[in-house]
Design a protein around this motif. Structure first.
Motif, PDB file in Angstrom:
ATOM      1  N   UNK A  83       0.831  -1.220   0.000  1.00  0.00           N
ATOM      2  CA  UNK A  83       0.000   0.000   0.000  1.00  0.00           C
ATOM      3  C   UNK A  83       0.858   1.259   0.000  1.00  0.00           C
ATOM      4  N   UNK A  84       1.894   1.260   0.836  1.00  0.00           N
ATOM      5  CA  UNK A  84       2.732   2.467   0.948  1.00  0.00           C
ATOM      6  C   UNK A  84       3.734   2.565  -0.196  1.00  0.00           C
ATOM      7  N   UNK A  85       3.940   1.465  -0.895  1.00  0.00           N
ATOM      8  CA  UNK A  85       4.904   1.465  -1.998  1.00  0.00           C
ATOM      9  C   UNK A  85       6.316   1.112  -1.549  1.00  0.00           C
ATOM     10  N   UNK A  86       6.493   0.832  -0.249  1.00  0.00           N
ATOM     11  CA  UNK A  86       7.853   0.597   0.229  1.00  0.00           C
ATOM     12  C   UNK A  86       8.365  -0.821  -0.010  1.00  0.00           C
ATOM     13  N   UNK A  87       7.443  -1.747  -0.336  1.00  0.00           N
ATOM     14  CA  UNK A  87       7.886  -3.133  -0.519  1.00  0.00           C
ATOM     15  C   UNK A  87       8.877  -3.213  -1.682  1.00  0.00           C
ATOM     16  N   UNK A  88       8.689  -2.350  -2.662  1.00  0.00           N
ATOM     17  CA  UNK A  88       9.604  -2.296  -3.823  1.00  0.00           C
ATOM     18  C   UNK A  88      10.891  -1.577  -3.435  1.00  0.00           C
ATOM     19  N   UNK A  89      10.687  -0.414  -2.777  1.00  0.00           N
ATOM     20  CA  UNK A  89      11.762   0.526  -2.470  1.00  0.00           C
ATOM     21  C   UNK A  89      12.823  -0.007  -1.528  1.00  0.00           C
ATOM     22  N   UNK A 269       3.364  11.938   3.888  1.00  0.00           N
ATOM     23  CA  UNK A 269       3.810  10.865   2.995  1.00  0.00           C
ATOM     24  C   UNK A 269       3.069   9.532   3.240  1.00  0.00           C
ATOM     25  N   UNK A 270       3.084   9.074   4.473  1.00  0.00           N
ATOM     26  CA  UNK A 270       2.473   7.759   4.762  1.00  0.00           C
ATOM     27  C   UNK A 270       0.969   7.840   4.968  1.00  0.00           C
ATOM     28  N   UNK A 271       0.504   8.940   5.563  1.00  0.00           N
ATOM     29  CA  UNK A 271      -0.942   9.024   5.782  1.00  0.00           C
ATOM     30  C   UNK A 271      -1.666   9.085   4.430  1.00  0.00           C
ATOM     31  N   UNK A 272      -1.050   9.761   3.444  1.00  0.00           N
ATOM     32  CA  UNK A 272      -1.695   9.832   2.118  1.00  0.00           C
ATOM     33  C   UNK A 272      -1.627   8.480   1.414  1.00  0.00           C
ATOM     34  N   UNK A 273      -0.426   7.863   1.409  1.00  0.00           N
ATOM     35  CA  UNK A 273      -0.332   6.609   0.651  1.00  0.00           C
ATOM     36  C   UNK A 273      -1.165   5.499   1.291  1.00  0.00           C
ATOM     37  N   UNK A 274      -1.365   5.583   2.590  1.00  0.00           N
ATOM     38  CA  UNK A 274      -2.157   4.536   3.254  1.00  0.00           C
ATOM     39  C   UNK A 274      -3.596   4.998   3.505  1.00  0.00           C
ATOM     40  N   UNK A 275      -3.901   6.156   2.949  1.00  0.00           N
ATOM     41  CA  UNK A 275      -5.251   6.686   3.050  1.00  0.00           C
ATOM     42  C   UNK A 275      -5.748   6.745   4.501  1.00  0.00           C
ATOM     43  N   UNK A 277      -7.014   9.078   7.290  1.00  0.00           N
ATOM     44  CA  UNK A 277      -7.561  10.432   7.466  1.00  0.00           C
ATOM     45  C   UNK A 277      -8.381  10.532   8.742  1.00  0.00           C
ATOM     46  N   UNK A 278      -8.595  11.788   9.164  1.00  0.00           N
ATOM     47  CA  UNK A 278      -9.485  12.066  10.310  1.00  0.00           C
ATOM     48  C   UNK A 278     -10.431  13.180   9.859  1.00  0.00           C
ATOM     49  N   UNK A 279     -11.487  13.369  10.614  1.00  0.00           N
ATOM     50  CA  UNK A 279     -12.397  14.466  10.279  1.00  0.00           C
ATOM     51  C   UNK A 279     -11.919  15.727  10.978  1.00  0.00           C
ATOM     52  N   UNK A 280     -11.613  16.775  10.193  1.00  0.00           N
ATOM     53  CA  UNK A 280     -11.124  18.017  10.790  1.00  0.00           C
ATOM     54  C   UNK A 280     -12.276  18.873  11.331  1.00  0.00           C
ATOM     55  N   UNK A 281     -11.960  20.067  11.828  1.00  0.00           N
ATOM     56  CA  UNK A 281     -12.996  20.914  12.458  1.00  0.00           C
ATOM     57  C   UNK A 281     -14.140  21.247  11.501  1.00  0.00           C
ATOM     58  N   UNK A 282     -13.817  21.268  10.214  1.00  0.00           N
ATOM     59  CA  UNK A 282     -14.869  21.559   9.220  1.00  0.00           C
ATOM     60  C   UNK A 282     -15.643  20.299   8.816  1.00  0.00           C
ATOM     61  N   UNK A 283     -15.286  19.182   9.452  1.00  0.00           N
ATOM     62  CA  UNK A 283     -15.976  17.936   9.131  1.00  0.00           C
ATOM     63  C   UNK A 283     -15.485  17.276   7.848  1.00  0.00           C
ATOM     64  N   UNK A 284     -14.312  17.734   7.362  1.00  0.00           N
ATOM     65  CA  UNK A 284     -13.777  17.157   6.120  1.00  0.00           C
ATOM     66  C   UNK A 284     -12.663  16.155   6.434  1.00  0.00           C
ATOM     67  N   UNK A 285     -12.557  15.121   5.595  1.00  0.00           N
ATOM     68  CA  UNK A 285     -11.485  14.134   5.774  1.00  0.00           C
ATOM     69  C   UNK A 285     -10.139  14.774   5.419  1.00  0.00           C
ATOM     70  N   UNK A 286      -9.168  14.612   6.303  1.00  0.00           N
ATOM     71  CA  UNK A 286      -7.851  15.221   6.091  1.00  0.00           C
ATOM     72  C   UNK A 286      -6.762  14.216   6.478  1.00  0.00           C
ATOM     73  N   UNK A 287      -5.659  14.197   5.703  1.00  0.00           N
ATOM     74  CA  UNK A 287      -4.552  13.273   6.013  1.00  0.00           C
ATOM     75  C   UNK A 287      -3.739  13.821   7.188  1.00  0.00           C
ATOM     76  N   UNK A 288      -3.266  12.922   8.021  1.00  0.00           N
ATOM     77  CA  UNK A 288      -2.468  13.332   9.187  1.00  0.00           C
ATOM     78  C   UNK A 288      -1.137  13.933   8.771  1.00  0.00           C
ATOM     79  N   UNK A 289      -0.685  14.945   9.504  1.00  0.00           N
ATOM     80  CA  UNK A 289       0.701  15.394   9.419  1.00  0.00           C
ATOM     81  C   UNK A 289       1.451  14.533  10.425  1.00  0.00           C
TER      82      UNK A 289
END
Ligand code: ATP
Ligand code: MG
Length: 440
Positions: A83-89, A269-275, A277-289
């Motif tokens: 999922x993260x793409x690291x198995x190749x890397x 990097x990893x939160x995006x590749x592994x999808x 996310x959490x719901x932010x204050x606006x109620x939108x899905x956002x990837x973790x920093x």
């Protein structure tokens, strides 16, 4: 602990594959043992005790800093790394295997994927953030050249931590907080170290810092300033020349370091590749920093010895020492010496909570007992020898080998008050030298 019950195979022989002091002494002091395959070691009882003490300091400071200890599965399904793409890397350092159903797995060399997976299943909302989760577990890296004992093993103990944030700024705040926490940990372990700017790939800026134990045997070349606290790995200071000046105006110096820790601003990097996310204050899905923070816990044992040894053996620091005090009964068949040893041992241990070893071996003479004390590197020895008859015993500091005499009243030594007072005096002395760890 009693020496007579200990498994401590000390030796005079230098193992033939060992060149570094730490590697030689870890083996000669009976702390670790090679398993046969390169980069694989057994920890013998005292080695394990030291490892646990170092581990405890790391854990204690991280817990105080608000981090949460977890324990992830040592085996990770390959699908997470696909999922993260690291198995190749990741290449050949990654040890891959199949189970009986032909499913692919790996032995974790690091756990960004596994921790993101834990969080994406558990955290839903910004209200649960920030989070800083860590573990202190075995890692496996099929290193191309495992060497120098615990310095570069294939199986090793690492602290790996991962933080999760709703904003980049909050992740940067935690990064600075972790830098301070790491400084506290390495200082508490008695290490002379520098924080250096490190290669951080695409992210740049203050994205990555390494904690370098200063030692001639270090594998990393670093540039340091002796006036301010600037330092950089030559990997990032590539255009550095001898004689170059620091931003503060002083001359920079090239030296060697052992990488003991590495902190890194990961971003998404990893939160995006592994999808994840959490719901932010606006109620939108956002990837973790995210931030990631590592410490080579077993490598620290080697680093501590590289900085703290002499030609007799190891000299452990206050909080890494297997014991604070070694009571050496010079002749354990002598009733008076033996009796005093027993009384003091129990007194130090039970009344003063000093981590103490009683060398009560009847089949060893004083010489080998002293040699073992010096090789293992316990900070102090209390020698109960011929002087006991006249009411005197000697405390020896391992580092300087300096002796201090303590006297007692021989007539009264069968009274509890007398050895209580004697133990009290010695503990006060150790206290004044600041060698008693906070907890053991
Ligand atoms: P190095 O540059 O020494 O190979 P690394 O950059 O690969 O280390 P990280 O991935 O940052 O290491 O791992 C975190 C910490 O784990 C390192 O700072 C180091 O202290 C420790 N470490 C890494 N590899 C080993 C190893 N093979 N044996 C013992 N400790 C290790
Ligand atoms: Mg690194």
């Amino acid at each position: 602990m009693r020496f007579s019950r200990l498994l401590l195979p000390t030796s005079k022989e230098t193992p033939n594959d060992a060149t570094l002091a730490s590697h030689i002494y870890l083996i000669r002091a009976g702390l670790i043992q090679s398993v046969g395959g390169s980069g694989l070691y057994n920890f013998l009882p005292l080695g394990k005790k030291i490892l646990d003490k170092v581990r405890f300091v790391v854990k204690d400071e991280l817990d105080k800093a608000g981090c949460l200890e977890t324990s992830l599965s040592f085996v990770t399904p390959m699908s997470l790394w696909e999922e993260s793409g690291r198995s190749e890397e990741y290449g050949k350092e990654l040890l891959r295997f199949k189970d009986r159903k032909e499913n692919d797995y790996l032995l974790s060399p690091t756990n960004e994927e596994a921790m993101v997976n834990l969080v994406r299943q558990t955290v839903k909302s910004y209200k649960q953030l920030p989070l800083n989760l860590y573990q202190i577990n075995l890692k496996f890296r099929d290193e191309i050249r495992p060497r120098f004992g615990l310095m570069r093993g294939r199986e090793f103990l690492m602290k790996d931590g991962y933080s999760f944030h709703a904003s980049f700024e909050d992740m940067q705040r935690e990064f600075i907080h972790m830098e301070e926490t790491y400084k506290t940990i390495f200082t508490r372990l008695g290490l002379n170290f520098r924080v250096v700017e490190a290669d951080s790939g695409q992210i740049g800026g203050d994205g990555s810092k390494e904690f370098m134990i200063l030692a001639a045997s270090g594998e990393d070349d670093i540039v340091v300033c002796d006036k301010c606290d600037y330092g950089a790995n030559v990997e990032v200071a590539t255009d550095f020349k001898e004689g170059d000046l620091c931003k503060c105006g002083a001359v920079l110096r090239l030296t060697k370091g052992i990488e003991a820790g590495h902190i890194f601003q990961l971003g998404t990097k990893y939160s995006k590749s592994l999808n994840a996310t959490f719901l932010n204050e606006e109620g939108k899905a956002q990837a973790y920093e995210m931030g990631t923070y590592g410490i080579g816990v077993s490598r620290l044992l080697a680093g501590i010895i590289e900085q703290n040894h002499d030609d007799r053996g190891c000299v452990w620091t206050k909080e890494s020492a297997p014991f604070t005090l070694d009571i050496i009964v010079a002749n354990a068949k002598d009733g008076m010496q033996n009796n005093l040893g027993e009384q003091l041992y129990k007194n130090f241990r039970d009344k003063h909570h000093v981590d103490v070893l009683l060398d009560d071996r009847t089949k060893e003479r004083f010489g080998p007992k002293m040699k073992d004390f010096e090789l293992v590197g316990i900070p102090y020895a209390l020698v109960l020898g011929k002087g006991v008859k006249e009411g005197s015993i000697e405390l020896i500091e391992r580092k300087s080998m300096e002796k201090t005499v303590f006297n007692f009243n021989v007539e009264k030594i069968d009274n509890v008050e007398e050895y209580d007072a004697l133990a009290g005096k010695i503990v006060d002395y150790l206290e004044s030298k600041d060698v008693l760890p906070r907890v053991f």
